[in-house]
Motif scaffolding. Structure first.
Motif, short mmCIF file in Angstrom:
data_model
loop_
_atom_site.label_atom_id
_atom_site.label_comp_id
_atom_site.label_asym_id
_atom_site.label_seq_id
_atom_site.Cartn_x
_atom_site.Cartn_y
_atom_site.Cartn_z
N TYR A 217 0.85 -1.19 0.00
CA TYR A 217 0.00 0.00 0.00
C TYR A 217 0.89 1.25 0.00
N GLY A 218 0.81 2.01 -1.07
CA GLY A 218 1.67 3.17 -1.24
C GLY A 218 1.01 4.50 -0.97
N GLY A 219 -0.23 4.47 -0.45
CA GLY A 219 -0.93 5.71 -0.16
C GLY A 219 -1.94 6.05 -1.24
N HIS A 220 -3.17 6.32 -0.84
CA HIS A 220 -4.23 6.64 -1.80
C HIS A 220 -3.84 7.87 -2.63
N TYR A 221 -3.43 8.92 -1.94
CA TYR A 221 -3.08 10.15 -2.64
C TYR A 221 -1.89 9.96 -3.57
N LEU A 222 -0.80 9.42 -3.05
CA LEU A 222 0.42 9.30 -3.84
C LEU A 222 0.22 8.46 -5.10
N THR A 223 -0.50 7.35 -4.98
CA THR A 223 -0.68 6.48 -6.14
C THR A 223 -1.56 7.13 -7.20
N GLU A 224 -2.29 8.20 -6.82
CA GLU A 224 -3.17 8.83 -7.81
C GLU A 224 -2.69 10.21 -8.24
N THR A 225 -1.43 10.50 -7.96
CA THR A 225 -0.81 11.68 -8.55
C THR A 225 -0.27 11.37 -9.95
N PHE A 226 0.02 10.10 -10.21
CA PHE A 226 0.70 9.73 -11.45
C PHE A 226 -0.13 10.07 -12.69
N GLY A 227 -1.40 9.71 -12.67
CA GLY A 227 -2.23 9.97 -13.83
C GLY A 227 -2.51 11.45 -14.03
N MET A 228 -2.65 12.20 -12.93
CA MET A 228 -2.90 13.63 -13.06
C MET A 228 -1.73 14.32 -13.75
N LYS A 229 -0.53 13.97 -13.34
CA LYS A 229 0.66 14.58 -13.94
C LYS A 229 0.80 14.18 -15.41
N ALA A 230 0.55 12.91 -15.71
CA ALA A 230 0.67 12.45 -17.09
C ALA A 230 -0.41 13.08 -17.98
N LEU A 231 -1.63 13.19 -17.47
CA LEU A 231 -2.69 13.83 -18.23
C LEU A 231 -2.35 15.29 -18.49
N GLY A 232 -1.78 15.97 -17.51
CA GLY A 232 -1.39 17.35 -17.71
C GLY A 232 -0.38 17.51 -18.82
N GLU A 233 0.63 16.65 -18.84
CA GLU A 233 1.63 16.71 -19.91
C GLU A 233 0.99 16.48 -21.27
N HIS A 234 0.04 15.54 -21.31
CA HIS A 234 -0.63 15.26 -22.57
C HIS A 234 -1.44 16.47 -23.04
N LEU A 235 -2.19 17.08 -22.14
CA LEU A 235 -3.03 18.22 -22.51
C LEU A 235 -2.20 19.41 -22.96
N GLU A 236 -1.07 19.62 -22.30
CA GLU A 236 -0.22 20.74 -22.69
C GLU A 236 0.27 20.58 -24.13
N THR A 237 0.60 19.34 -24.51
CA THR A 237 1.07 19.07 -25.87
C THR A 237 -0.08 19.09 -26.87
N ALA A 238 -1.19 18.42 -26.52
CA ALA A 238 -2.30 18.27 -27.47
C ALA A 238 -3.07 19.57 -27.70
N LEU A 239 -3.22 20.38 -26.66
CA LEU A 239 -4.05 21.58 -26.77
C LEU A 239 -3.26 22.88 -26.72
N SER A 240 -1.95 22.78 -26.50
CA SER A 240 -1.10 23.98 -26.42
C SER A 240 -1.61 24.97 -25.37
#
Length: 252
Positions: A217-240
């Motif tokens: 168990y790595g923590g509810h919050y910590l394990t769910e930061t990964f997708g938020m950060k990756a989605l942000g990188e994707h949106l910055e590239t896809a939508l400028s």
């Protein structure tokens, strides 16, 4: 950019209609109609909302939104959160299970890649949709070594249940708080040596003990930061559009 253009893109990219979910996924609170900067955070708590507004975000994308299958009265903490959104002209968009199970930017695929798993494939069926992933290590390793590697990739382990094999080859990952008996049965049937999730529940201890499972168990919050950060990188590239991860830490 128009808010509708951004949310239409998110709806399609995350395939939000494909998941049966208690969360009201999609746009939950609108703003005046434009998006200048996107903030991404795990939770739609007052802290993350205020931080998003103060940093110029006009859209906040979260994993845990405000609406979960029942009508909330706009009172107390709920009023405080809504008021902060409206006052800051910050729209709110939620993506719960669609972000868990996304094959590119989902929490679980991102953790699997960070850990360095091989042969990654969908895992953990929920109403016909996989919300997790599983994979294998390059070679079997002792549980203690794997746990230390997971701490380096995810963060400090909150709990390690050791009721399964000492040598670890296969690993299953479902972020958050995944402790349903059906999931544990799937772990056992598929011969998963180690299960990685976020936050334990009381009954998980006995289920793991009786089924002979190892769980990190790595923590509810910590394990769910990964997708938020990756989605942000994707949106910055896809939508400028500028993006920023809004950290509002939780001890669980």
């Amino acid at each position: 950019m128009e808010l509708k253009k951004v949310t239409d893109y998110l709806d399609n990219y995350l395939d939000i209609d494909a998941f049966r979910d208690d969360s009201a996924n999609g746009l939950q609170v609108e703003n005046s109609g434009t998006v200048e900067k996107i903030g991404l955070s795990v939770d739609a708590c007052h802290d993350s909302i205020v931080k998003a507004g103060s940093r110029g975000c006009t859209l906040l994308v979260v994993h845990h939104g405000l609406f979960w299958g029942k009508q909330e009265l706009v009172l107390d903490y709920f009023y405080k959160r809504i008021r902060a959104l409206v006052k800051g002209d910050v729209a709110l968009y939620a993506a719960h299970l669609p972000l868990d199970g996304h094959p590119e930017v989902g929490h679980n695929i991102q953790i699997a890649r960070k850990v360095g798993l091989n042969n990654i494939e969908p895992f953990a069926q929920y109403y016909g949709k996989a919300i997790g992933v599983k994979g294998s290590l390059a070679e079997p390793q002792p549980l203690g070594e794997v746990a230390r590697s997971l701490e380096q990739a995810i963060g400090k382990c909150s709990t390690l249940l050791q009721f399964g094999p000492e040598k670890i080859n296969s690993i299953g990952i479902v972020s958050g708080s995944a402790t349903e008996p059906d999931l544990f049965r799937e772990l056992k049937l598929q011969g998963i040596d180690l299960f990685v999730s976020g936050e334990p529940k009381h009954g998980a201890y006995y289920l793991a003990q009786e089924m002979g499972l190892n769980i990190f168990y790595g923590g509810h919050y910590l394990t769910e930061t990964f997708g938020m950060k990756a989605l942000g990188e994707h949106l910055e590239t896809a939508l400028s559009i500028p993006v920023e991860f809004i950290d509002a830490p939780c001890i669980f």
